[in-house]
Structures are given as C-alpha cells and as structure tokens.
Enzyme design. Structure first.
Site, PDB file in Angstrom:
ATOM      1  N   SER A  45      64.357 109.061  55.587  1.00  0.00           N
ATOM      2  CA  SER A  45      64.509 108.389  56.879  1.00  0.00           C
ATOM      3  C   SER A  45      65.770 108.782  57.638  1.00  0.00           C
ATOM      4  O   SER A  45      65.851 108.577  58.843  1.00  0.00           O
ATOM      5  CB  SER A  45      64.490 106.871  56.686  1.00  0.00           C
ATOM      6  OG  SER A  45      65.521 106.463  55.799  1.00  0.00           O
ATOM      7  N   ASP A 337      70.341  99.013  61.381  1.00  0.00           N
ATOM      8  CA  ASP A 337      69.390  98.045  60.825  1.00  0.00           C
ATOM      9  C   ASP A 337      69.689  97.658  59.383  1.00  0.00           C
ATOM     10  O   ASP A 337      68.846  97.090  58.706  1.00  0.00           O
ATOM     11  CB  ASP A 337      67.972  98.614  60.915  1.00  0.00           C
ATOM     12  CG  ASP A 337      67.835  99.946  60.174  1.00  0.00           C
ATOM     13  OD1 ASP A 337      68.812 100.372  59.521  1.00  0.00           O
ATOM     14  OD2 ASP A 337      66.752 100.559  60.239  1.00  0.00           O
ATOM     15  N   HIS A 340      70.186 102.369  58.248  1.00  0.00           N
ATOM     16  CA  HIS A 340      70.379 103.563  59.069  1.00  0.00           C
ATOM     17  C   HIS A 340      71.480 103.355  60.099  1.00  0.00           C
ATOM     18  O   HIS A 340      71.827 102.218  60.420  1.00  0.00           O
ATOM     19  CB  HIS A 340      69.046 103.929  59.737  1.00  0.00           C
ATOM     20  CG  HIS A 340      67.907 103.950  58.778  1.00  0.00           C
ATOM     21  ND1 HIS A 340      67.062 102.860  58.590  1.00  0.00           N
ATOM     22  CD2 HIS A 340      67.500 104.906  57.912  1.00  0.00           C
ATOM     23  CE1 HIS A 340      66.175 103.153  57.655  1.00  0.00           C
ATOM     24  NE2 HIS A 340      66.414 104.384  57.228  1.00  0.00           N
TER      25      HIS A 340
END
Length: 371
Positions: A45, A337, A340
């Site tokens: 991610s 978040d 990240h």
C-alpha cells in the site's frame, strides 16, 4: 501559546514551500534522459496507486485523494504517494495500476503491480510479490506480442528496449513483519522469519534480471513502531524516546540490515546490474523525531480516523468509513490514516530520496534513463 502556534505554522508554510521548490527543481531531470523513462513497481500500500480498487473492486472513497486529485484514486493518502513524486521528478505520467482496465491500456511509461496488503509470503496468495511477478511476466509477454503485430494498441505499450532499459522498483516487506506481530508471534519468532522475506525479494530481483532487467531501486521499510495503528492496538507497550514501539522498530531495522546486505551480494552475482538501496527508514524516523522542524503536530496521531488523542485510530472505525473524521489540515500531520502518510509527508520523503543522501550507492533517480 497563540504566538507559538502562529510561528510554528509560518515555519511549516516556509518548509512546505521549500519542499515544493526542491521538487520542481527535480522536474527537469527528464531532460537528461536518452529515452522515455519506463518504471515497473512491485510493492504494497505504500506504493499502490489504485491496484486494490481495480483488482477487487474495493471501495476507497473520500477523503482519500482530497488534495491533489480532488477525488479518490485508490491511493491510501490524502494525495500523492512517494512513487507519484518520483515519477513527477522525471516529468512522466503517474504509474497506472496493472489491474486497471479503465485507463485505455496506456502503459507506455510502465505499470504498477503494488497492491494494498501485499506480502512476500506465502508465495501463491494474491497479491504477494511472487504473484506480482507472474503478472509482470504475463504483461511483458502480451506487450511484446502486440509489438510484433500491426495492432494500433502497440503504440500504447512498451517495446523490448523499454523493458530492457526500465527501472524495476521494489518496496515491500512491511506487511510481512506487521502480520507476524499481529498473529501474536514473539519478537524472536518474528525476526526468525525475516531471512525468508529477504530471500523472496532476492529471488524476485533475480527473476527480473533473467527477464532482461538491469536497473533496480530497492526501498527498505519504515519505522513500523511509529504507526498510530500499531500503537493503538498493542496492549503492552515498550516505547522508545519518541513514543514508538521499540520491538516493532527493532524488527524493521533487522529487516533493513538484511536487505542492505542482500544488495552488495546481488551486485557481485549480477555483475552488469545496477542495484540501488534506499534508506526510507532513516528518512521517515527523522520526520517523527524532529517533527517540529518540519511543522508537523502530534507526529504519532492520524489525521483521518476515530478516537482523538493520542493516536486517533480505531480498528473498527477507520478512515473513510462511517463515523470517522478527518483533520482540516492534513499538511500538519505525518500520518494520514494511522498506517499511511499524508501527501505533505510523502513529498518530504520523496525530496530526501531525490537528494541521493539516502541511497547506496549515491545515485540520481533518473540514472536508468540517462545512460
């Protein structure tokens, strides 16, 4: 207190302006390229530009993407990722996810195989590193097949020389460590697993080398123990002086040491390959340790989440889901978040990557397209 806040904000704005100016300065490097830059990225991610949403139809809605894109693009950030800034430094388009069928099949500048949640092991579970390699091999086969026909689509694909001169980026391993801890393994059990992860990354590079790849860019993993998500979910906390989980960061550093040792071994074995190792950990930890120097507030607190101080993270109410909230100024937060980074933090990391001070050997990012 108000005066302090004003000066802090003024300093932040000045710092952000310097970051933008530095990034713009790097946008000229593409002028030195002898051929159009082509990049293939493999990871999780931290560099997924929309693969999860494209591959599984998973909804990643606003406020993700609220800054630069003004819409959700599948990136887990309020804006651009590090890889986006690196692409912009070459004045090339942002990388499209390999699985995205809605981009008009335009992959002239490469493709992104990174997917949220990816690990290196086990080998045949989507979308681990080995599966991403299999996807690349299929992509390459189809692209070269099209190149040998009169199909007009071949103008939107990559030639054999494009694959040969491309940069192959590896940015994976964080989830292997995190998942081991989340399964309740002890620290010694977690670190015992690290050589297997390194072996998978080494194998991936050798596979890409056998396919003609010669230029590699390897990111190590960041300070896992500084993520608000980890801090909020771990019950017994042994913290370092900056409030990060010592065991998690120690495991990340051991992984990075193994990755750092792997690279010279591969340079010896693959003599005509260029392999650049980038110390993302040091860059990111510096943001935490010296957050006020960069104008960040509460470096261990998420901008978007639920629960308020100290971490604003709740596993049952994550960013973008019902009940969550987001800060007004993500630019004053490192964490977006809980896992990240914000666009501002990513921009600073990218600027430091481009400085060559954190790469071994010291190498400009555009090296692969300039000779």
């Amino acid at each position: 207190m108000a005066t302090l806040s004003f000066h802090s904000h003024a300093f932040f704005l000045l710092s952000l302006l310097l970051v933008i100016l530095n990034l713009r300065q790097h946008l000229t490097v593409a002028e030195g390229c002898q051929y159009p830059p082509v990049i293939f990225n493999f990871g999780d991610s931290n560099s997924d530009t929309g693969g999860l949403a494209a591959g599984l139809g998973y909804t990643i809605g606003l406020p993700n993407g609220r800054l630069f894109f003004r819409r959700s693009t599948g990136r887990l950030s309020d804006g651009r990722l590090i890889i986006d800034f690196l692409c912009q430094s070459l004045n090339t388009s942002l990388l499209n996810p390999y699985l995205d069928s809605m981009v008009g099949s335009k992959f002239q500048n490469g493709a992104n195989f990174a997917i949220v949640g990816s690990t290196t092991l086990p080998r045949y579970v989507p979308f681990v590193l080995n599966i991403q390699l299999m996807q690349f091999l299929h992509f390459k086969s189809r692209a070269l097949e099209l190149a040998s026909t009169s199909d007009p689509l071949k103008e939107m694909m990559i030639s054999e020389s494009g694959f040969r001169n491309a940069l192959y980026m590896i940015d994976i391993g964080q989830n292997d460590i995190a998942d081991s801890f989340s399964k309740g393994l002890s620290y010694s059990q977690v670190v015992k697993h690290i050589p297997n992860v390194i072996s998978e990354i080494k194998s991936a590079i050798k596979t890409l080398y056998d396919e003609g790849g010669r230029k590699f860019w390897v990111h190590n993993t960041g300070p896992l123990g500084c993520l608000p998500q980890k801090l909020s979910m771990v019950q017994t906390k042994a913290l370092d002086k900056h409030g990060c989980l010592s065991s998690y960061n120690s495991a990340a550093k051991l992984f990075n040491e193994g990755l750092d040792l792997m690279c010279p071994d591969l340079r010896t074995e693959l003599r005509d390959a260029d392999i650049v190792y980038v110390d993302i950990y040091t860059i990111k930890y510096d943001l935490i340790a010296n957050s006020t120097n960069y104008g960040f507030e509460k470096p261990l607190m998420a901008c978007c989440g639920y629960g308020g101080s100290p971490y604003n993270y709740n596993v049952n109410v994550t960013c973008g889901h019902s009940g969550s909230n987001s800060c007004d100024e993500g630019s004053r937060f490192i964490s977006w978040d809980g896992i990240h980074y914000t666009e501002t933090a990513n921009a600073i990391v990218a600027m430091k990557v481009l400085s060559m001070q954190y790469s071994t050997p010291p190498t400009p990012f555009h090296f692969f397209c300039s000779r």
